[in-house]
Scaffold this motif. Structure first.
Motif, PDB file in Angstrom:
ATOM      1  N   VAL A  15       0.972  -1.348  -0.179  1.00 42.85           N
ATOM      2  CA  VAL A  15       0.052   0.087  -0.013  1.00 42.85           C
ATOM      3  C   VAL A  15       0.819   1.367  -0.149  1.00 42.85           C
ATOM      4  CG1 VAL A  15      -1.800   1.384   1.237  1.00 42.85           C
ATOM      5  CG2 VAL A  15      -1.775  -1.446   1.288  1.00 42.85           C
ATOM      6  N   ILE A  16       1.993   1.207   0.556  1.00 39.80           N
ATOM      7  CA  ILE A  16       2.860   2.275   0.338  1.00 39.80           C
ATOM      8  C   ILE A  16       3.819   2.366  -0.445  1.00 39.80           C
ATOM      9  CG2 ILE A  16       4.398   3.518   2.003  1.00 39.80           C
ATOM     10  CD1 ILE A  16       3.285   1.996   4.677  1.00 39.80           C
ATOM     11  N   VAL A  17       4.593   1.012  -0.587  1.00 45.37           N
ATOM     12  CA  VAL A  17       5.726   0.889  -1.410  1.00 45.37           C
ATOM     13  C   VAL A  17       5.124   1.030  -2.962  1.00 45.37           C
ATOM     14  CG1 VAL A  17       7.164  -0.944  -2.487  1.00 45.37           C
ATOM     15  CG2 VAL A  17       7.055  -0.767  -0.042  1.00 45.37           C
ATOM     16  N   VAL A  18       4.103   0.736  -3.584  1.00 46.01           N
ATOM     17  CA  VAL A  18       3.535   0.917  -4.846  1.00 46.01           C
ATOM     18  C   VAL A  18       3.379   2.247  -5.306  1.00 46.01           C
ATOM     19  CG1 VAL A  18       1.807   0.349  -6.326  1.00 46.01           C
ATOM     20  CG2 VAL A  18       2.760  -1.497  -5.153  1.00 46.01           C
ATOM     21  N   PRO A  19       2.698   2.975  -4.360  1.00 36.68           N
ATOM     22  CA  PRO A  19       2.424   4.367  -4.757  1.00 36.68           C
ATOM     23  C   PRO A  19       3.677   5.127  -4.567  1.00 36.68           C
ATOM     24  CG  PRO A  19       1.041   3.718  -3.167  1.00 36.68           C
ATOM     25  CD  PRO A  19       1.773   2.800  -3.210  1.00 36.68           C
ATOM     26  N   VAL A  20       4.490   4.843  -4.035  1.00 38.54           N
ATOM     27  CA  VAL A  20       5.883   5.665  -3.886  1.00 38.54           C
ATOM     28  C   VAL A  20       6.592   5.462  -5.080  1.00 38.54           C
ATOM     29  CG1 VAL A  20       7.976   5.836  -2.594  1.00 38.54           C
ATOM     30  CG2 VAL A  20       5.883   6.073  -1.336  1.00 38.54           C
ATOM     31  N   ILE A  21       6.965   3.973  -5.275  1.00 34.10           N
ATOM     32  CA  ILE A  21       7.779   3.777  -6.708  1.00 34.10           C
ATOM     33  C   ILE A  21       6.916   4.223  -8.050  1.00 34.10           C
ATOM     34  CG2 ILE A  21       8.603   1.899  -8.006  1.00 34.10           C
ATOM     35  CD1 ILE A  21       9.192   0.470  -5.397  1.00 34.10           C
ATOM     36  N   ALA A  22       5.765   4.130  -8.251  1.00 36.58           N
ATOM     37  CA  ALA A  22       5.074   4.700  -9.222  1.00 36.58           C
ATOM     38  C   ALA A  22       5.414   6.332  -9.362  1.00 36.58           C
ATOM     39  CB  ALA A  22       3.563   4.394  -9.104  1.00 36.58           C
ATOM     40  N   ALA A  23       5.252   6.967  -8.085  1.00 33.14           N
ATOM     41  CA  ALA A  23       5.548   8.368  -8.393  1.00 33.14           C
ATOM     42  C   ALA A  23       7.020   8.727  -8.735  1.00 33.14           C
ATOM     43  CB  ALA A  23       5.081   8.901  -6.774  1.00 33.14           C
ATOM     44  N   LEU A  24       7.618   7.814  -8.156  1.00 32.58           N
ATOM     45  CA  LEU A  24       9.308   8.124  -8.368  1.00 32.58           C
ATOM     46  C   LEU A  24       9.599   7.662 -10.087  1.00 32.58           C
ATOM     47  CD1 LEU A  24      10.981   6.744  -5.412  1.00 32.58           C
ATOM     48  CD2 LEU A  24      10.788   9.038  -5.996  1.00 32.58           C
ATOM     49  N   ALA A  25       8.868   6.901 -10.484  1.00 30.02           N
ATOM     50  CA  ALA A  25       8.942   6.206 -11.973  1.00 30.02           C
ATOM     51  C   ALA A  25       8.347   7.413 -13.032  1.00 30.02           C
ATOM     52  CB  ALA A  25       8.383   5.103 -12.136  1.00 30.02           C
ATOM     53  N   TYR A  26       7.344   8.072 -12.561  1.00 26.81           N
ATOM     54  CA  TYR A  26       6.424   8.930 -13.468  1.00 26.81           C
ATOM     55  C   TYR A  26       7.541   9.988 -14.125  1.00 26.81           C
ATOM     56  CZ  TYR A  26       2.901  12.086 -15.234  1.00 26.81           C
ATOM     57  OH  TYR A  26       2.378  12.914 -15.867  1.00 26.81           O
ATOM     58  N   PRO A  27       8.242  10.846 -13.199  1.00 30.12           N
ATOM     59  CA  PRO A  27       9.167  11.741 -13.988  1.00 30.12           C
ATOM     60  C   PRO A  27      10.173  11.364 -14.823  1.00 30.12           C
ATOM     61  CG  PRO A  27       9.556  11.695 -11.555  1.00 30.12           C
ATOM     62  CD  PRO A  27       8.278  11.016 -11.720  1.00 30.12           C
ATOM     63  N   VAL A  28      10.624   9.933 -14.336  1.00 26.09           N
ATOM     64  CA  VAL A  28      11.829   9.370 -15.116  1.00 26.09           C
ATOM     65  C   VAL A  28      11.319   9.139 -16.565  1.00 26.09           C
ATOM     66  CG1 VAL A  28      13.203   7.348 -15.570  1.00 26.09           C
ATOM     67  CG2 VAL A  28      12.779   8.326 -12.989  1.00 26.09           C
ATOM     68  N   GLN A  29      10.280   8.844 -16.973  1.00 24.86           N
ATOM     69  CA  GLN A  29       9.591   8.612 -18.234  1.00 24.86           C
ATOM     70  C   GLN A  29       9.318  10.219 -18.871  1.00 24.86           C
ATOM     71  OE1 GLN A  29       9.143   5.815 -20.128  1.00 24.86           O
ATOM     72  NE2 GLN A  29       8.565   7.319 -21.610  1.00 24.86           N
ATOM     73  N   ARG A  30       8.478  10.727 -18.104  1.00 25.42           N
ATOM     74  CA  ARG A  30       8.099  12.118 -18.541  1.00 25.42           C
ATOM     75  C   ARG A  30       9.314  13.012 -19.005  1.00 25.42           C
ATOM     76  NH1 ARG A  30       6.905  15.601 -20.843  1.00 25.42           N
ATOM     77  NH2 ARG A  30       5.349  17.312 -20.609  1.00 25.42           N
ATOM     78  N   TYR A  31      10.507  13.066 -18.026  1.00 28.14           N
ATOM     79  CA  TYR A  31      11.543  14.051 -18.319  1.00 28.14           C
ATOM     80  C   TYR A  31      12.620  13.586 -18.806  1.00 28.14           C
ATOM     81  CZ  TYR A  31       8.184  17.025 -15.942  1.00 28.14           C
ATOM     82  OH  TYR A  31       6.950  17.516 -15.441  1.00 28.14           O
ATOM     83  N   LEU A  32      12.766  12.296 -18.969  1.00 27.70           N
ATOM     84  CA  LEU A  32      13.908  11.596 -19.666  1.00 27.70           C
ATOM     85  C   LEU A  32      13.840  10.948 -20.805  1.00 27.70           C
ATOM     86  CD1 LEU A  32      17.130  11.215 -19.098  1.00 27.70           C
ATOM     87  CD2 LEU A  32      16.575   9.153 -18.037  1.00 27.70           C
ATOM     88  N   LEU A  33      13.113   9.704 -20.625  1.00 27.37           N
ATOM     89  CA  LEU A  33      12.851   8.742 -21.556  1.00 27.37           C
ATOM     90  C   LEU A  33      12.061   9.204 -22.653  1.00 27.37           C
ATOM     91  CD1 LEU A  33      12.538   5.477 -19.241  1.00 27.37           C
ATOM     92  CD2 LEU A  33      14.602   6.460 -20.189  1.00 27.37           C
ATOM     93  N   THR A  34      10.826   9.606 -22.389  1.00 21.40           N
ATOM     94  CA  THR A  34      10.160  10.254 -23.671  1.00 21.40           C
ATOM     95  C   THR A  34      10.783  11.106 -24.693  1.00 21.40           C
ATOM     96  OG1 THR A  34       8.387  10.233 -22.293  1.00 21.40           O
ATOM     97  CG2 THR A  34       7.867  11.335 -24.173  1.00 21.40           C
ATOM     98  N   GLY A  35      11.697  12.265 -24.344  1.00 21.69           N
ATOM     99  CA  GLY A  35      12.252  12.731 -25.152  1.00 21.69           C
ATOM    100  C   GLY A  35      13.479  11.917 -25.966  1.00 21.69           C
ATOM    101  N   LEU A  36      14.014  11.013 -25.255  1.00 22.86           N
ATOM    102  CA  LEU A  36      14.971  10.118 -25.821  1.00 22.86           C
ATOM    103  C   LEU A  36      14.292   9.068 -26.993  1.00 22.86           C
ATOM    104  CD1 LEU A  36      17.322   9.276 -22.820  1.00 22.86           C
ATOM    105  CD2 LEU A  36      17.683  10.863 -24.564  1.00 22.86           C
ATOM    106  N   LEU A  37      12.991   8.921 -26.660  1.00 24.23           N
ATOM    107  CA  LEU A  37      12.117   7.853 -27.549  1.00 24.23           C
ATOM    108  C   LEU A  37      12.346   8.628 -29.036  1.00 24.23           C
ATOM    109  CD1 LEU A  37       9.367   6.513 -25.677  1.00 24.23           C
ATOM    110  CD2 LEU A  37      11.072   5.127 -26.680  1.00 24.23           C
TER     111      LEU A  37
END
Lengths: 300, 327
Positions: A64-86
């Protein structure tokens, strides 16, 4: 062949399906090969171990704690790093996820050290009887997680507005964008969802097996094998791929001896990849894709 | 040979070769001045330059993002140690054997893995690397998990090993120079940039990739063999460890993918700048290389060398514009 071997294989297959589901999600939606997926799994296991040692919360409740935290940390990685690189082609996002995997495994080593850990829980060693075979309760839970996640992901993809947006962004990002779908957000949410699935798998791995900061690389290969077996974008195919791989490993281990269990997977993967030309591999997602966005992996 | 590398002498090739010869002369000239520790650091840097340049042939110039460097390092390491142990041959023979085994292993892997394209190839090489490592832990002939050690009497002393490392790095860089400035290099790059178009122009993508893979595998095995002699004893987890593949890729990309001198710069910067400086904190140094890798791929796609080149070109262009405006 003993029934116990088959049953054990099917039970491990649930975990393998869980690993494959997360990979298949990002690969199916945005053609991203996430080489850091294995490390995301292990991060989930370590996060749960922290929650356990700080607050004494049971590993599965800690989701209940771990999943939202990890999802929240993963979101900006895709949004600000990986999407541009794609947009720059195949290699940059691959290298970036490779770098992320290195950062995560080295970071975990720096914080927690390299010794194997296990999430202690009352039920991790408990046994039960299933079809006349003695099995671990936790392994049955693992199969349950795989099946439930498969059904949930299938339902969300097919029968929700969000799933429709996701499929639209996957099939034709440009048109989806003109239709008012925020493709960047869809991509980032997909990556976050994949990280969440990884974290669930990680907590399970932590309870059922042991883990080290570098365990991720082995799991990612299992994940890719499952994805290739099941076909990308095919949710139930991924479940079946996981079960098949579990069976292959279990039977291979029984035939050649336990020390060949991992080798069987690697060899099987290379054989599967090499034996069938890509176009025949039942990758339904490829076919529904307009030719212009299809990447070079598909042979004519 | 002339046909193979293409006719005509390219000035950049000659400049690079002259630079290489000067570099080798300097490295050999300072041998006597280096202390024990410096010799060992220099040897390691040179070996990394060799294996990184070797990976660059397949990963940078041919564009096949392989994770199998660790397998070739391990194959080279075990080949030389088993030869020295079993037959007591001279080091040079052991090294030559490692090169041959590395080339053969590359050919076998290539035939299987080049049925795959793009990231399927990458994942296939990961499977091959992990398969090779797990296989070695079960193979009793090579000592299983505990590994083997080379007979101490046959291991060259640190100075000799340094000279071998200079030779290995020089050979690899020379091969890079010859490949990059040749029609072979152009064909490899055409396969990298557009495999189907290259195919339609009469270039065999499979053949080109196989050439790059075999050369790269042979040279990586040579580096692996020398690493093994430096360490004296080897076991599967270290000789075949994925750390090798990771390090080599980080070095090549940070330095400048697909160029001759990028991998050289990357190997020096990453090994001397990070690994040696953070010797007591290996996890932190790995973390830092990961961060650098992500930053480079995000902000400096050409790596260090590419960025310098772009900067110099921009400066030259500005100066030209400035002088034409005033004159």
């Amino acid at each position: 062949m003993e029934f116990g071997v088959i049953l054990a294989g099917l039970l491990t297959g649930g975990l393998y399906a869980t690993i494959g589901l997360g990979l298949s999600l990002v690969f199916g939606v945005m053609r991203l090969v996430n080489l850091a997926h294995g490390e995301l799994i292990i991060v989930g296991a370590y996060a749960s171990s922290l929650v356990l040692s700080w607050w004494g919360i049971d590993p599965f409740l800690s989701l209940v704690i771990v999943v939202p935290v990890i999802a929240a940390l993963a979101y900006p990685v895709q949004r600000y790093l990986l999407t541009g690189l794609l947009r720059r082609g195949l290699e940059p996002p691959l290298v970036a996820t490779f770098g992320i995997s290195l950062i995560l495994s080295a970071g975990l080593t720096a914080i927690f050290g390299g010794d194997p850990r296990k999430l202690a829980s009352s039920y991790s060693a408990a046994g039960m009887s299933l079809f006349g075979q003695q099995v671990r309760v936790i392994d049955v839970v693992g199969l349950g997680i795989g099946v439930v996640l498969t059904v949930v992901i299938f339902l969300v993809m097919r029968h929700s507005r969000w799933g429709a947006a996701l499929r639209a962004a996957s099939t034709d990002p440009a048109t989806a964008g003109t239709m008012g779908i925020n493709v960047n957000a869809v991509y980032a949410i997909t990556f976050a969802a994949s990280a969440a699935v990884a974290a669930i798998g990680g907590v399970f791995i932590g309870t059922a097996y042991s883990f080290t900061p570098t365990s991720g690389m082995g799991y990612i290969l299992i994940g890719f094998t499952v994805v290739v077996l099941g076909g990308t974008g095919n949710t139930f195919g991924t479940l079946i791929g996981g079960l098949v791989l579990g069976l292959v490993q279990s039977i291979g281990g029984a035939l050649f001896g336990g020390e060949y269990r991992d080798f069987v997977i690697y060899a099987f993967f290379i054989v599967v990849l090499a034996a069938k030309p890509l176009a025949e591999r039942g990758l339904d997602a490829w076919r529904s894709r307009p030719a212009a966005t299809r990447r070079t992996e598909v042979r004519a | 040979m002339r046909h193979f590398f293409g006719a005509g002498v390219s000035p950049s090739r000659n400049r690079s070769l002259i630079g290489l010869v000067i570099g080798v002369a300097v490295l050999l000239g300072v041998t006597g001045m280096l202390g024990r520790y410096q010799i060992s650091v220099a040897t390691t840097i040179l070996l990394y330059i060799g294996v990184t340049s070797a990976w660059n042939l397949i990963g940078g110039i041919a564009g096949q993002f392989s994770l199998a460097s660790s397998a070739f390092i391990g194959v080279g390491a075990y080949s030389v140690v088993m030869m020295l142990r079993g037959l007591g041959v001279p080091v040079a023979v052991g090294l030559a054997f490692a090169v041959v085994v590395g080339a053969a292993f590359a050919a076998i892997l290539g035939v299987i893995l080049f049925r795959l394209r793009g990231f399927y190839f990458t994942i296939g090489t990961l499977a091959a690397a992990l398969a090779a490592m797990t296989w070695m832990t079960t193979w009793q002939f090579t000592g299983g998990t505990s590994g083997v050690s080379a007979p101490l009497a046959l291991i060259p002393d640190s100075k000799t090993l340094y000279i071998w490392a200079v030779a290995a790095a020089a050979i690899t860089v020379a091969v890079s120079i010859l490949v990059v400035n040749s029609s072979l290099g152009l064909r490899l790059k055409s396969v990298r940039d557009g495999e189907d178009i290259a195919d339609s122009l009469g270039i065999s993508p499979f053949g080109m990739k196989m050439i790059a893979m075999v050369i790269s595998g042979a040279l990586t095995a040579l580096g692996g063999a020398l690493f093994a002699l430096q360490k004296a004893s080897i076991e599967p987890k270290s000789a075949f460890g994925l750390d090798w593949s990771i390090t080599v890729i980080v070095m090549a990309i940070v330095g400048g993918l697909g160029t001759v001198w990028g991998p050289v710069i990357g190997a020096v910067v990453i090994y001397y700048g990070i690994t040696v400086q953070l010797q007591s904190l290996p996890a932190v140094s790995a973390l830092l290389s990961g961060v650098i890798l992500v930053l480079v791929i995000r902000f400096l796609p050409g790596g260090i060398l590419g960025t310098i080149e772009t900067g110099v070109r921009a400066l030259v262009a500005r100066r030209r514009r400035g002088s034409s405006a005033t004159g």
